[in-house]
Design a protein around this motif. Structure first.
Motif, PDB file in Angstrom:
ATOM      1  N   MET A 152     -38.312 -15.807  22.305  1.00  0.00           N
ATOM      2  CA  MET A 152     -37.756 -16.666  21.246  1.00  0.00           C
ATOM      3  C   MET A 152     -37.884 -18.138  21.620  1.00  0.00           C
ATOM      4  O   MET A 152     -38.289 -18.958  20.786  1.00  0.00           O
ATOM      5  CB  MET A 152     -36.284 -16.295  21.031  1.00  0.00           C
ATOM      6  CG  MET A 152     -35.673 -16.958  19.805  1.00  0.00           C
ATOM      7  SD  MET A 152     -36.316 -16.284  18.266  1.00  0.00           S
ATOM      8  CE  MET A 152     -35.603 -17.370  17.083  1.00  0.00           C
ATOM      9  N   GLU A 153     -37.587 -18.442  22.877  1.00  0.00           N
ATOM     10  CA  GLU A 153     -37.703 -19.832  23.321  1.00  0.00           C
ATOM     11  C   GLU A 153     -39.127 -20.335  23.131  1.00  0.00           C
ATOM     12  O   GLU A 153     -39.353 -21.407  22.587  1.00  0.00           O
ATOM     13  CB  GLU A 153     -37.330 -19.950  24.817  1.00  0.00           C
ATOM     14  CG  GLU A 153     -35.980 -19.380  25.170  1.00  0.00           C
ATOM     15  CD  GLU A 153     -34.864 -20.103  24.471  1.00  0.00           C
ATOM     16  OE1 GLU A 153     -34.644 -21.277  24.791  1.00  0.00           O
ATOM     17  OE2 GLU A 153     -34.211 -19.512  23.574  1.00  0.00           O
ATOM     18  N   ASP A 154     -40.063 -19.465  23.555  1.00  0.00           N
ATOM     19  CA  ASP A 154     -41.480 -19.836  23.438  1.00  0.00           C
ATOM     20  C   ASP A 154     -41.842 -20.148  21.995  1.00  0.00           C
ATOM     21  O   ASP A 154     -42.527 -21.130  21.697  1.00  0.00           O
ATOM     22  CB  ASP A 154     -42.361 -18.685  23.932  1.00  0.00           C
ATOM     23  CG  ASP A 154     -42.252 -18.525  25.436  1.00  0.00           C
ATOM     24  OD1 ASP A 154     -41.863 -19.519  26.088  1.00  0.00           O
ATOM     25  OD2 ASP A 154     -42.520 -17.414  25.927  1.00  0.00           O
ATOM     26  N   LEU A 155     -41.361 -19.288  21.116  1.00  0.00           N
ATOM     27  CA  LEU A 155     -41.677 -19.459  19.699  1.00  0.00           C
ATOM     28  C   LEU A 155     -41.111 -20.779  19.170  1.00  0.00           C
ATOM     29  O   LEU A 155     -41.813 -21.540  18.482  1.00  0.00           O
ATOM     30  CB  LEU A 155     -41.106 -18.278  18.905  1.00  0.00           C
ATOM     31  CG  LEU A 155     -41.353 -18.313  17.403  1.00  0.00           C
ATOM     32  CD1 LEU A 155     -42.842 -18.302  17.106  1.00  0.00           C
ATOM     33  CD2 LEU A 155     -40.664 -17.165  16.707  1.00  0.00           C
ATOM     34  N   LEU A 156     -39.861 -21.056  19.512  1.00  0.00           N
ATOM     35  CA  LEU A 156     -39.251 -22.300  19.052  1.00  0.00           C
ATOM     36  C   LEU A 156     -40.027 -23.511  19.560  1.00  0.00           C
ATOM     37  O   LEU A 156     -40.204 -24.505  18.847  1.00  0.00           O
ATOM     38  CB  LEU A 156     -37.793 -22.380  19.502  1.00  0.00           C
ATOM     39  CG  LEU A 156     -36.833 -21.501  18.685  1.00  0.00           C
ATOM     40  CD1 LEU A 156     -35.445 -21.537  19.286  1.00  0.00           C
ATOM     41  CD2 LEU A 156     -36.809 -21.956  17.234  1.00  0.00           C
ATOM     42  N   GLU A 157     -40.507 -23.389  20.769  1.00  0.00           N
ATOM     43  CA  GLU A 157     -41.291 -24.483  21.350  1.00  0.00           C
ATOM     44  C   GLU A 157     -42.564 -24.743  20.526  1.00  0.00           C
ATOM     45  O   GLU A 157     -42.902 -25.873  20.195  1.00  0.00           O
ATOM     46  CB  GLU A 157     -41.645 -24.119  22.778  1.00  0.00           C
ATOM     47  CG  GLU A 157     -41.872 -25.335  23.669  1.00  0.00           C
ATOM     48  CD  GLU A 157     -42.033 -24.890  25.106  1.00  0.00           C
ATOM     49  OE1 GLU A 157     -43.155 -25.044  25.612  1.00  0.00           O
ATOM     50  OE2 GLU A 157     -41.064 -24.362  25.688  1.00  0.00           O
ATOM     51  N   LEU A 208     -39.767 -14.540  11.994  1.00  0.00           N
ATOM     52  CA  LEU A 208     -41.069 -14.580  12.640  1.00  0.00           C
ATOM     53  C   LEU A 208     -41.013 -13.851  13.989  1.00  0.00           C
ATOM     54  O   LEU A 208     -41.918 -13.098  14.355  1.00  0.00           O
ATOM     55  CB  LEU A 208     -41.504 -16.041  12.828  1.00  0.00           C
ATOM     56  CG  LEU A 208     -42.929 -16.266  13.316  1.00  0.00           C
ATOM     57  CD1 LEU A 208     -43.923 -15.525  12.434  1.00  0.00           C
ATOM     58  CD2 LEU A 208     -43.258 -17.752  13.309  1.00  0.00           C
ATOM     59  N   TYR A 209     -39.901 -14.064  14.692  1.00  0.00           N
ATOM     60  CA  TYR A 209     -39.771 -13.432  15.990  1.00  0.00           C
ATOM     61  C   TYR A 209     -39.697 -11.916  15.839  1.00  0.00           C
ATOM     62  O   TYR A 209     -40.300 -11.166  16.605  1.00  0.00           O
ATOM     63  CB  TYR A 209     -38.531 -13.954  16.720  1.00  0.00           C
ATOM     64  CG  TYR A 209     -38.520 -13.545  18.166  1.00  0.00           C
ATOM     65  CD1 TYR A 209     -39.463 -14.101  19.052  1.00  0.00           C
ATOM     66  CD2 TYR A 209     -37.627 -12.613  18.644  1.00  0.00           C
ATOM     67  CE1 TYR A 209     -39.485 -13.699  20.364  1.00  0.00           C
ATOM     68  CE2 TYR A 209     -37.647 -12.210  19.969  1.00  0.00           C
ATOM     69  CZ  TYR A 209     -38.578 -12.758  20.838  1.00  0.00           C
ATOM     70  OH  TYR A 209     -38.614 -12.372  22.135  1.00  0.00           O
ATOM     71  N   LYS A 210     -38.962 -11.484  14.788  1.00  0.00           N
ATOM     72  CA  LYS A 210     -38.876 -10.056  14.505  1.00  0.00           C
ATOM     73  C   LYS A 210     -40.263  -9.483  14.265  1.00  0.00           C
ATOM     74  O   LYS A 210     -40.600  -8.406  14.759  1.00  0.00           O
ATOM     75  CB  LYS A 210     -37.993  -9.835  13.277  1.00  0.00           C
ATOM     76  CG  LYS A 210     -36.706  -9.085  13.603  1.00  0.00           C
ATOM     77  CD  LYS A 210     -35.976  -8.805  12.301  1.00  0.00           C
ATOM     78  CE  LYS A 210     -34.489  -9.078  12.456  1.00  0.00           C
ATOM     79  NZ  LYS A 210     -33.849  -9.338  11.160  1.00  0.00           N
ATOM     80  N   LEU A 211     -41.046 -10.220  13.504  1.00  0.00           N
ATOM     81  CA  LEU A 211     -42.400  -9.772  13.191  1.00  0.00           C
ATOM     82  C   LEU A 211     -43.209  -9.596  14.480  1.00  0.00           C
ATOM     83  O   LEU A 211     -43.904  -8.593  14.666  1.00  0.00           O
ATOM     84  CB  LEU A 211     -43.083 -10.793  12.267  1.00  0.00           C
ATOM     85  CG  LEU A 211     -44.559 -10.536  11.977  1.00  0.00           C
ATOM     86  CD1 LEU A 211     -44.726  -9.313  11.081  1.00  0.00           C
ATOM     87  CD2 LEU A 211     -45.211 -11.748  11.335  1.00  0.00           C
ATOM     88  N   ILE A 212     -43.092 -10.594  15.361  1.00  0.00           N
ATOM     89  CA  ILE A 212     -43.845 -10.536  16.606  1.00  0.00           C
ATOM     90  C   ILE A 212     -43.424  -9.304  17.407  1.00  0.00           C
ATOM     91  O   ILE A 212     -44.261  -8.566  17.921  1.00  0.00           O
ATOM     92  CB  ILE A 212     -43.634 -11.819  17.433  1.00  0.00           C
ATOM     93  CG1 ILE A 212     -44.211 -13.014  16.661  1.00  0.00           C
ATOM     94  CG2 ILE A 212     -44.295 -11.697  18.787  1.00  0.00           C
ATOM     95  CD1 ILE A 212     -43.813 -14.352  17.244  1.00  0.00           C
ATOM     96  N   GLU A 213     -42.115  -9.092  17.437  1.00  0.00           N
ATOM     97  CA  GLU A 213     -41.618  -7.927  18.180  1.00  0.00           C
ATOM     98  C   GLU A 213     -42.158  -6.632  17.603  1.00  0.00           C
ATOM     99  O   GLU A 213     -42.590  -5.739  18.315  1.00  0.00           O
ATOM    100  CB  GLU A 213     -40.087  -7.913  18.126  1.00  0.00           C
ATOM    101  CG  GLU A 213     -39.461  -8.807  19.165  1.00  0.00           C
ATOM    102  CD  GLU A 213     -37.948  -8.632  19.185  1.00  0.00           C
ATOM    103  OE1 GLU A 213     -37.374  -8.385  18.095  1.00  0.00           O
ATOM    104  OE2 GLU A 213     -37.373  -8.734  20.266  1.00  0.00           O
TER     105      GLU A 213
END
Lengths: 358, 177, 530, 75
Positions: free
Chosen positions: D1-6, D65-70
Motif C-alpha cells: 500500500m505504501e508503495d502504491l501511494l508513493e 486499486l490496491y485491492k485490485l492488485i492483490e
C-alpha cells in the motif's frame, strides 16, 4: 386534468395549422406583376358562367395568340383558353379532363407544339401549370406525370415547403393579394399591345430523330379518346409562331395523325397571308408570340373556320351572355388602353416587365 | 452576451494583427477576381473547346468577351423563355451559330452549331467528314442515340450526327447543372 | 433515407404510432423490422455486410461466452484442489482459446470495414509509390460501395464482442435482439456508438407511452432539425464556396471559412445526434449523450472528452488501454526507462499508444491522408500541451487567473480556433493545399476582404447572415443554460402555454427558415460518410 | 500500500490519495496517468493490470486499486 390537456393540445394544433396555412398563402408567388403567366390556370375558377363553346388547351402558343373577345365580337362564340407556360401534353390532357368536370364544350382545341416534349422539362413551368389547379384527381395525376426526378409530390400538396425560402423576398404584392387577386386575363388570353418586329429566325438544328415521343403520342391518343367519349370535337392546331422551329417532319406526322383519327388539323404557319399576319407589327417579341393585333386577326380567321366546320350558334343575342361579355369587352379595352399608355410613357409595358419598379 | 463580445474583440484583434503582417509580396494573387458565381474563368476549360480565328470558345463560358473578340455577328436573334426571365441569344457567324443561356444574369455559351464545312473542330472534324474520321479523332468512348454520336468531356458534349457514314451535323453543347 | 427527407418523417410517424398501438412485447421486434426497412432504403445489396457482421459476432459471442462460463466454473470448482500454478496454466490456455475466437471475429469484421473503406485509398498509395519508383504500371481502382453506417455498426459490434471476451457481460442469446442492437435505425448512420450493456437496458424493454418522454423527445427532435436545417445546411453554402475555390478565397476567407465550418459541423453533427436521441426517447429508449457542450472546452484534450464522446471512449477502452498495457509494451517501457532514463522512458509508451490511436481515429474518419494528418495534428497538440503542464502549473502559481472569467474565455476561444485550424485538413483537397491555405491566413490576410461586400458573394445573402447570427445567439444561450441542468426539464416545469410556444416557434422556424428544398443543396449529415 | 501511494503521489503531489474516493469520476486521473500508473505497478508489484480491469470502480480510490492488485497477484 387530462381533458384540459387534450383541449390545449388540440387548440395548439389548430393554431399551428392555421398559421402555416396563412404562411403558405403569403409565400406562394402571386404572379400579378412581371411574370403574370403563373396566374392563368387559377383564373378559370373565378369564371361565373363556365359554359363555353370552345376550350383551348396548350402552351403560350394558345394563350398569347388567340383572343376570345374577338371570337365573341365577330362570331358570338364563347371560348376559354386553359393555357399555361410550356404546358406539356400530359398537363394539357389532365387540364382538359378537369375542365370537363365543370362543362362540356363543343370543341376542344389543342396546340401541337407540346408534342416535341416527351418528358418533364422544368420545375418552374410545372409549378405555373399545377399550383393554380384546384385539388382533384386530375391534378394529382398531372403532378405525377410532370414531376422532375428531384421533385416530391409533397411539395405540391403543401406548397409552403416549396416556397418557404421566399421569406426574405416578400413584397407588397404578397400581402395585398393574400386572399384575392384581380383578373389579369381575358378568358385565358394574355394581352400584349407592344410591338417588336421579326428580324431573323434561326433555322432548325438537325435532329437525330424527328419522331415525336411515345409518351407524347400516348397522351394525344388519350385526349382523342376523352373527347370522343364526351362527344367533343378535337381540333389540332399549330399556331403561327415562327420560333421554336416547327419542322416539316413534325408537321407531316400531325397531318397523318389527324387523317388517321379523322380530326381537323390546321397548321396556321401555312396560312399567314390569308390570316393577314404581318410580322413587322403583329408580334411583340420578334416572332415567338403574337401581340393583341395579331391575336385578333388570328381569332377572326380561326373563328370563321370553326363556325363553318362545327356549325356553332351565334349567341350575341342571348341577353345573359351579352351582359357578361359586355363587361369582358370593357375590361379588354381598358387594358389595351392602359398598356398603350404605358408604352407611350415608358417605351415598354412597365407592369409586365420582369422586374417591376426598375 | 459578455462572452460573445469578448470573442468579437479577440477576433478583431487577431484580424488586426495579421492584417498588419500582410506583406505585399504577392501582388498578383487573384483575390480581386471574384465574379458572380465565384468560379474562376481564367482556368482553361476541361471540356471540349471550339476554336475559330484564334478565338477559343468553351462551354458555359461567359459570352461577352467572346463576342468582343469575334466581332459583330452576321445575324442576331433572341428568344425570351415563356414566362421566365432570361433571354436565349443566337449569334450567327460565318460557318457557325453561337447559342447562349442566362445564368445568374450572365450570358453563357450554351452551344455551338456548325453551319457549313468552313469550320472544323480542334481535332480536325468538319461537316461531311466520315464516321471513321470521327472515331479516329475521338475514340470509342461515345454514347449513341440513334444516329447521334455523343462524346462527353468536362462540362461539355460534342455531338456528331452521322447519316450514311457522313457527318451531317456537329454541335458543342454545354452541360448545365 | 436521410433524417431530413419527407420519407423519413413519414416513416418515423408510422413507427411512433405503431410502437404504442401494438402489444408491448412486439415493440422491439417492430424496431428490428423498422431498422431493416430503413437500412433497405440505402440499398438491398448492403444487407449482406450487416447481416454477416451480425451473425458472425452473434455466434462468436455465444462461443466466447460459453468458454468464459466453463472457465469460471472450472476455476471455482477446482480452487483449492489444484495448485496456483496449475490454475494459472489452465487460465492461460483457456484465455488463449477465447482470444483466438475474438481475433477471428475482429479480423473478419474489421476486414470487411477495411476492404470496403480503404481498398481504393491503399491502391492510390501503391500507385503513388509505383510512380515514384518509375514504374509505368498503375493499379486500377475498384468499384466498392461503402455500406451505410458500416463504421458505426462495426464499432458497436466489436465493442460488444470485446466486452464479452473480457467477461463484462454475458452474450445475447436471442439473435434477433442482437440484430436490433447492431442495426437500430436512429443511430446506424452517425452514432452514437452505444455499448451493448448500456443500450440493451432499455432497448428490449416493454414501454408504456409516457407523456414526458414523448414531450422531451419531440422537442429534442425539433431542436435537432432546427440546428441541422436552419443553421448547418444554410452555412454549408458559404463553406463550400470558400473551400472549393481555394484560388479565389484565401487569407481572411480561409479564416472565415474555418469559423463557418466549425459552426456548421457543430450544428450538423450535434443536430443529428439530437434527432437520434430524441427519437429514441420518444420510443422510451435511453442513449448515451455524445456531446457535452464541446465548444466550451479549455483545451484540446478536454474538447475530445466532450465531443463525439462515444467514439473517444471507444478508442480509449478498446485501443488505447489495450496497447498501453500490452505486456510487450510494458516491457518496452521498462527497457526504455533503463536506456533513456526515467522521464523519457515513462512517456514513450504513452506517446506510441497515442500516435497509434490518433492515426486510427484519423483514418476512421475518412480514407485519405488529410484525415490521417488531421488525427496526428490533434495528437501532436495534445502531447505538446501535456509536455507544457509544468509550464502551465508555474504560470498559474505565478498569476492567479485560473478561475478568472476572462482567462477562461481566452482558453475557450483558443481551443475553438485551434480545433478549427486543425479541421482545415478536413476541408481542402489534399495536404499540401491545406498547408498553403493555412499559410495564406498569415501572408495574405486582408481585413478589407471582410467588409467590401465579398461576404455576400459566398452564396449567403444578408438575410441568411441574420438568421445565422440569431441561430448563434440561440445556440449559445441554450448551451449556457445547459450548464445548470437540462433545459427541457426546466421547460417541462413551466406552464403549458410556454412549452407550446417553444414547439410553435421551433416548428414554424424550421419550416420557414430551414435551408431545404429548391434553391438549397440538400446535403447529408457530415458524419454519414464515416 | 505504501508503495502504491508513493507511485500515486508521484503523479499528482497535490492530491491526498489516502482519502480521495473519486479519482476517475472527478477526472483527477486522466488516461495518461492511468497508463503511467499501470506501467509503474507492473514494475513495482510485477502485476499486469489487463485492459478489461480499467474501469472506474477499480481506479476511483487508492484502496480499490490496491485491492485490485492483490486480487490479480492472487493468481
Amino acid at each position: 386534468m387530462t381533458k384540459k390537456r387534450i383541449i390545449t393540445f388540440v387548440s395548439f394544433i389548430c393554431v399551428l395549422l392555421a398559421s402555416l396555412f396563412l404562411l403558405q398563402k403569403l409565400f406562394m408567388p402571386k404572379y400579378v406583376h412581371g411574370i403574370v403567366e403563373g396566374s392563368l390556370i387559377e383564373e378559370y375558377y373565378t369564371e361565373e358562367e363556365k359554359n363555353h363553346d370552345i376550350i383551348f388547351i396548350g402552351d403560350c402558343e394558345v394563350y398569347e395568340n388567340f383572343s376570345p373577345i374577338t371570337l365573341w365580337e365577330n362570331y358570338g362564340i364563347t371560348s376559354y383558353i386553359r393555357g399555361s407556360a410550356q404546358q406539356l401534353i400530359w398537363q394539357s390532357y389532365y387540364l382538359l379532363e378537369e375542365t370537363l368536370k365543370y362543362e362540356t364544350p363543343k370543341v376542344a382545341v389543342f396546340n401541337v407544339l407540346a408534342m416535341m416534349y416527351d418528358e418533364p422539362q422544368k420545375e418552374a413551368y410545372n409549378r405555373m401549370t399545377l399550383d393554380g389547379m384546384k385539388m382533384s384527381s386530375s391534378k394529382i395525376n398531372s403532378i405525377k406525370a410532370s414531376m422532375m426526378e428531384d421533385e416530391s409530390i409533397i411539395d405540391y400538396f403543401i406548397p409552403l415547403f416549396r416556397y418557404h425560402s421566399r421569406w426574405s423576398e416578400l413584397e407588397n404584392d404578397d400581402f395585398k393579394y393574400l386572399f384575392k387577386k384581380e383578373n389579369l386575363f381575358h378568358n385565358g388570353y394574355y394581352m400584349r399591345a407592344d410591338v417588336k418586329p421579326v428580324t431573323s429566325i434561326p433555322k432548325g438544328k438537325k435532329l437525330p430523330d424527328y419522331r415525336f415521343g411515345e409518351n407524347a403520342y400516348d397522351y394525344l391518343d388519350r385526349m382523342v379518346e376523352l373527347c370522343k367519349s364526351k362527344g367533343i370535337e378535337l381540333v389540332l392546331i399549330k399556331a403561327p409562331s415562327l420560333y421554336p422551329y416547327w419542322y416539316d417532319e413534325w408537321d407531316e406526322q400531325m397531318v397523318e395523325y389527324a387523317k388517321k383519327h379523322d380530326l381537323l388539323y390546321i397548321n396556321f404557319l401555312n396560312h399567314i397571308d390569308e390570316i393577314g399576319l404581318n410580322f413587322e407589327e403583329d408580334t411583340y417579341d420578334a416572332g415567338l408570340h403574337l401581340n393583341v393585333y395579331g391575336a385578333e386577326k388570328l381569332a377572326d380567321y380561326f373563328g370563321r373556320i370553326l363556325v363553318k366546320k362545327f356549325d356553332l350558334e351565334d349567341k350575341r343575342n342571348d341577353e345573359k351572355l351579352k351582359k357578361i361579355w359586355d363587361s369582358k369587352i370593357e375590361f379588354y379595352n381598358e387594358m389595351k388602353e392602359k398598356q398603350l399608355k404605358e408604352i407611350e410613357e415608358y417605351g415598354y409595358i412597365k407592369s409586365l416587365a420582369p422586374n417591376p419598379g426598375q | 452576451m459578455k462572452k460573445i463580445s469578448i470573442i468579437l474583440i479577440i477576433l478583431i484583434m487577431l484580424t488586426a494583427c495579421s492584417g498588419g503582417n500582410n506583406t505585399p509580396s504577392t501582388p498578383n494573387e487573384p483575390v480581386d477576381n471574384l465574379n458572380e458565381n465565384g468560379s474562376d474563368d481564367n482556368l482553361v476549360s476541361d471540356g471540349f473547346v471550339f476554336e475559330t480565328n484564334g478565338v477559343e470558345i468553351a462551354m458555359n463560358q461567359e459570352v461577352a468577351p467572346i463576342i468582343e473578340k469575334l466581332g459583330d455577328s452576321k445575324e442576331y436573334f433572341e428568344a425570351e423563355h415563356c414566362a421566365l426571365p432570361g433571354l436565349e441569344k443566337t449569334y450567327t457567324y460565318n460557318g457557325f451559330e453561337l447559342y447562349t443561356y442566362e445564368k445568374n444574369g450572365v450570358d453563357s455559351v450554351s452551344s455551338i452549331l456548325f453551319l457549313d464545312d468552313s469550320v472544323k473542330t480542334k481535332e480536325g472534324i468538319y461537316l461531311y467528314s466520315s464516321l471513321d474520321d470521327v472515331l479516329e479523332a475521338y475514340g470509342d468512348d461515345y454514347e449513341q442515340k440513334l444516329d447521334l454520336y455523343i462524346y462527353e468531356r468536362g462540362d461539355s458534349q460534342l455531338c456528331f450526327l452521322i447519316e450514311d457514314g457522313e457527318v451531317t451535323s456537329i454541335e458543342y453543347i454545354a452541360i448545365t447543372e | 433515407m436521410f433524417f431530413t427527407s419527407y420519407s423519413f418523417i413519414i416513416f418515423l410517424s408510422i413507427i411512433f404510432l405503431l410502437y404504442y398501438l401494438i402489444p408491448k412485447r412486439l415493440q422491439w421486434p417492430l424496431l428490428l423490422i423498422a431498422s431493416y426497412i430503413f437500412y433497405g432504403f440505402a440499398g438491398i445489396k448492403y444487407f449482406t455486410y450487416i447481416v454477416l457482421t451480425t451473425i458472425s459476432t452473434y455466434i462468436v459471442g455465444l462461443k466466447i461466452g460459453n468458454l468464459y462460463k466453463e472457465e469460471s466454473k472450472y476455476l471455482k470448482e477446482n480452487k483449492g484442489i489444484l495448485s496456483r500454478v496449475e490454475l494459472k496454466e489452465y487460465r492461460t490456455t483457456s484465455k488463449s482459446i477465447r482470444w483466438k475466437w475474438l481475433l477471428f471475429c475482429m479480423l473478419l469484421n474489421f476486414g470487411i470495414l477495411g476492404v470496403t473503406k480503404y481498398t481504393n485509398f491503399t491502391i492510390s498509395n501503391i500507385n503513388f509509390i509505383l510512380a515514384k519508383l518509375g514504374s509505368g504500371r498503375q493499379l486500377g481502382f475498384l468499384d466498392i460501395a461503402l455500406p451505410m453506417g458500416i463504421s458505426f455498426y462495426t464499432f458497436k459490434s466489436m465493442g460488444y464482442i470485446i466486452d464479452v471476451y473480457r467477461g463484462k457481460y454475458e452474450p445475447e442469446r436471442n439473435i434477433f435482439k442482437f440484430a436490433l442492437f447492431v442495426s437500430f435505425f436512429p443511430q446506424i448512420i452517425q452514432g452514437p456508438i452505444s455499448r451493448f450493456d448500456d443500450l440493451s437496458e432499455t432497448l428490449f424493454k416493454e414501454h408504456n407511452f409516457d407523456i414526458k418522454n414523448f414531450n422531451d423527445g419531440m422537442i429534442r427532435i425539433l431542436w435537432g432539425f432546427f440546428k441541422k436545417l436552419v443553421i448547418a445546411d444554410r452555412i454549408l453554402v458559404g463553406v463550400n464556396t470558400i473551400i472549393r475555390n481555394p484560388d479565389t478565397y484565401q487569407g481572411a476567407f480561409v479564416f472565415i471559412g474555418m469559423l463557418f465550418y466549425a459552426y456548421q459541423l457543430y450544428a450538423d453533427f450535434t443536430g443529428g445526434i439530437d434527432i437520434t436521441i430524441g427519437i429514441s426517447q420518444v420510443l422510451g429508449i435511453k442513449i448515451k449523450e455524445n456531446f457535452d457542450r464541446p465548444y466550451f472546452s479549455k483545451n484540446i484534450a478536454e474538447y475530445w472528452r466532450r465531443w463525439h464522446i462515444t467514439m473517444g471512449t471507444w478508442f480509449k477502452d478498446y485501443l488505447f488501454y489495450p496497447i498501453s498495457v500490452y505486456k510487450p509494451m510494458l516491457n518496452f517501457s521498462k527497457y526504455a526507462r533503463r536506456t533513456f532514463g526515467d522521464s523519457i522512458g515513462k512517456r514513450l509508451p504513452v506517446y506510441i499508444s497515442s500516435i497509434i490511436v490518433w492515426f486510427t481515429t484519423g483514418i476512421w474518419h475518412g480514407a485519405s491522408w488529410n484525415f490521417i494528418m488531421w488525427g496526428l495534428t490533434n495528437c501532436f497538440v495534445i502531447l505538446v500541451s501535456q509536455e507544457l503542464t509544468p509550464f502551465y502549473n508555474w504560470f498559474h502559481s505565478k498569476f492567479n487567473v485560473k478561475d478568472k472569467f476572462l482567462f477562461r474565455s481566452f482558453q475557450v476561444v483558443r481551443t475553438i480556433l485551434l480545433m478549427s485550424a486543425i479541421r482545415l485538413f478536413d476541408c481542402y483537397r489534399d495536404v499540401p493545399m491545406t498547408f498553403r491555405m493555412f499559410g495564406s491566413m498569415f501572408t495574405n490576410f486582408n481585413v478589407s476582404d471582410l467588409f467590401n461586400g465579398s461576404l455576400l458573394n459566398l452564396g449567403l445573402s444578408f438575410a441568411d447572415y441574420i438568421v445565422l447570427l440569431i441561430g448563434l445567439v440561440i445556440l449559445t444561450t441554450v448551451s449556457l443554460i445547459q450548464r445548470k441542468g437540462s433545459v427541457r426539464d426546466r421547460l417541462y416545469k413551466k406552464p403549458a402555454i410556454l412549452r407550446y410556444s417553444v414547439y410553435y416557434v421551433l416548428i414554424v422556424s424550421i419550416i420557414v427558415f430551414g435551408a431545404y428544398g429548391v434553391g438549397y443543396d440538400s446535403s447529408q449529415f457530415i458524419y454519414n460518410q464515416f | 500500500m505504501e508503495d502504491l501511494l508513493e507511485i500515486l503521489e508521484d503523479l499528482h503531489p497535490d492530491i491526498d490519495f489516502e482519502t480521495h474516493e473519486a479519482l476517475i469520476d472527478q477526472q483527477v486521473l486522466d488516461s495518461f496517468d492511468i497508463v503511467t500508473l499501470i506501467a509503474e505497478i507492473d514494475s513495482v508489484f510485477d502485476v499486469t493490470i489487463p485492459a478489461e480491469e480499467i474501469i472506474p470502480e477499480n481506479f476511483n480510490s487508492a484502496k480499490a486499486l490496491y485491492k485490485l492488485i492483490e486480487r490479480l497477484s492472487d493468481y
